[in-house]
Scaffold this active site. Sequence first.
Site, short mmCIF file in Angstrom:
data_model
loop_
_atom_site.label_atom_id
_atom_site.label_comp_id
_atom_site.label_asym_id
_atom_site.label_seq_id
_atom_site.Cartn_x
_atom_site.Cartn_y
_atom_site.Cartn_z
CG ASP A 1 -3.64 6.24 3.26
OD1 ASP A 1 -4.55 5.73 2.65
OD2 ASP A 1 -3.82 7.33 3.98
CE LYS B 1 -4.03 -1.10 5.12
NZ LYS B 1 -3.59 0.14 5.39
CE LYS C 1 4.52 -1.74 -3.65
NZ LYS C 1 5.08 -0.76 -4.03
CG ASN D 1 -12.98 3.83 7.26
OD1 ASN D 1 -13.27 2.71 6.75
ND2 ASN D 1 -12.64 4.02 8.58
CB ALA D 2 -10.47 1.38 4.10
N GLY D 3 -9.46 3.02 1.23
CA GLY D 3 -9.38 2.92 0.26
C GLY D 3 -8.18 2.15 -0.45
CG HIS D 4 -7.12 -1.52 -0.03
ND1 HIS D 4 -7.22 -2.82 0.43
CD2 HIS D 4 -6.83 -1.04 1.03
CE1 HIS D 4 -6.83 -2.57 1.82
NE2 HIS D 4 -6.64 -1.54 2.10
CB THR E 1 -13.38 9.23 5.56
OG1 THR E 1 -14.03 8.12 6.24
CG2 THR E 1 -11.74 8.89 5.84
CD GLN F 1 -9.57 2.33 8.43
OE1 GLN F 1 -9.94 1.48 9.06
NE2 GLN F 1 -10.19 2.59 7.35
CB THR G 1 -10.53 4.55 12.32
OG1 THR G 1 -11.70 4.31 11.66
CG2 THR G 1 -9.70 3.30 12.88
CE LYS H 1 3.31 6.43 -2.48
NZ LYS H 1 2.53 7.62 -2.38
CG ASP I 1 9.60 5.94 -5.70
OD1 ASP I 1 9.29 4.94 -4.69
OD2 ASP I 1 9.06 6.26 -6.35
P1 IMP Z 1 -12.92 7.39 10.15
O1 IMP Z 1 -12.27 6.25 10.19
O2 IMP Z 1 -13.61 7.96 8.78
O3 IMP Z 1 -13.71 7.53 11.37
O4 IMP Z 1 -11.69 8.80 10.31
C1 IMP Z 1 -11.13 8.88 11.56
C2 IMP Z 1 -9.44 9.12 11.22
O5 IMP Z 1 -8.94 7.94 10.27
C3 IMP Z 1 -9.16 10.32 10.25
O6 IMP Z 1 -8.18 10.98 10.57
C4 IMP Z 1 -9.15 9.62 8.94
O7 IMP Z 1 -8.34 10.58 7.77
C5 IMP Z 1 -8.54 8.37 8.93
N1 IMP Z 1 -8.53 7.25 8.32
C6 IMP Z 1 -9.68 6.59 8.10
N2 IMP Z 1 -9.67 5.72 7.25
C7 IMP Z 1 -8.20 5.92 6.61
C8 IMP Z 1 -7.48 5.27 5.61
O8 IMP Z 1 -8.00 4.32 4.94
N3 IMP Z 1 -6.46 5.74 5.35
C9 IMP Z 1 -5.85 6.82 6.18
N4 IMP Z 1 -6.46 7.50 7.09
C10 IMP Z 1 -7.76 6.98 7.37
MG MG Z 2 -5.73 3.20 2.00
#
Ligand code: IMP
Ligand code: MG
Length: 344
Positions: free
Chosen positions: A16, A19, A21, A43-46, A128, A186, A201, A290, A292
Amino acid sequence: MSKLNIDVIVDLQYGDCGKGKVAHFLCKTKKYSHVLRYNGGCNAGHTIFHKGKKFITHHIPAGIFFGVRSVIGSGCVLDPAQFFRELKMLKDGGIATKGKIFIAKNTHIITEAHKKEDGENGKKIGTTGRGNGPAYRDKYGRTGLRAEHVRALKPYLIDLYKEWHGGGTSRAKSRENVHILAEGAQGFGLDIDWGDYPFVTSSHCTVAGALLNGLPASALGDVWGIAKIYETYVGSKKFQPKGALFDKIGDIGEEFGSTTGRRRQCNWMNMQTLERAIRMNGVTHIVFNKTDVLRAVGKWAVYDGKKKIEFKGEKPMQDFVVKRLKSLGIPRGRVYFSESKERI
Ligand code: IMP
Ligand code: MG
């Protein structure tokens, strides 16, 4: 012989850091033939802003917004249902996807059973719940299912050897250069080996994790380390210190997960953990996002190990950071401070 070159984007903290951006910026300014997602699952969110629209992608790399060949690598795990949802979301948003999105045929699959299991058992470390851990476990337990075994994915499958190196009948052979932007998911603090185990992760969030996708170390170019001017972490371990200040940072910084909507815990940036990440990944360029947010909060501090160092303002803090980076071999010209709303 075509030339192969790889630039890598690696998050130096806990994910978070922005990346997406930086990937967006690099795709705009440099000529890449490919963007590769090299680790992680949905699990990732861009979060990406493109032509005034906001998109959240989980599997598909940022290159798609620029018509670059976008590859989900063998270091990833893929949820086909999520993949198709995302594809639809991009198409609906007016993004051309045809002939641009590819999946390595040896990428492992997240099954419905993996998601169910993660949803039930993942709470201990605060995953996640997207099936990431169980999918990697089955990969390494040699009982997993690969993308090449899922019929619906067939139109998207590629062999990374052919794609990168032109082995056999090659697309790459006909191209002059293969210039890859490898975009990690991550962050280093969540890496399976170097993060704070078990609060990690299940994949390799390092530059080495990028190379695991059939890429030779000799082709490595720039390594863009991405950090935030304060740290955030989402998961079960206690991370945020006491005090309303850190909630304020989270509120102003809008620190809520793009995948799960959970509130991220906040803390000051730690120079020693940052230094470790820089060294272990061979970072050549660094972006602090970030800036700002601390300005809005009106407080500036870092930890140096356990010692807290406070600053009177933004400039003294940046000078301190720049000096420290210089001692690690990163010159001022390769250090970028960026604001939340800034689309660099
Ligand atoms: P998992 O990857 O879903 O197995 O989660 C394992 C740990 O990684 C947890 O603490 C999640 O909150 C964290 N995590 C997984 N993916 C992300 C991400 O994209 N951003 C931030 N934390 C993540
Ligand atoms: Mg992310």
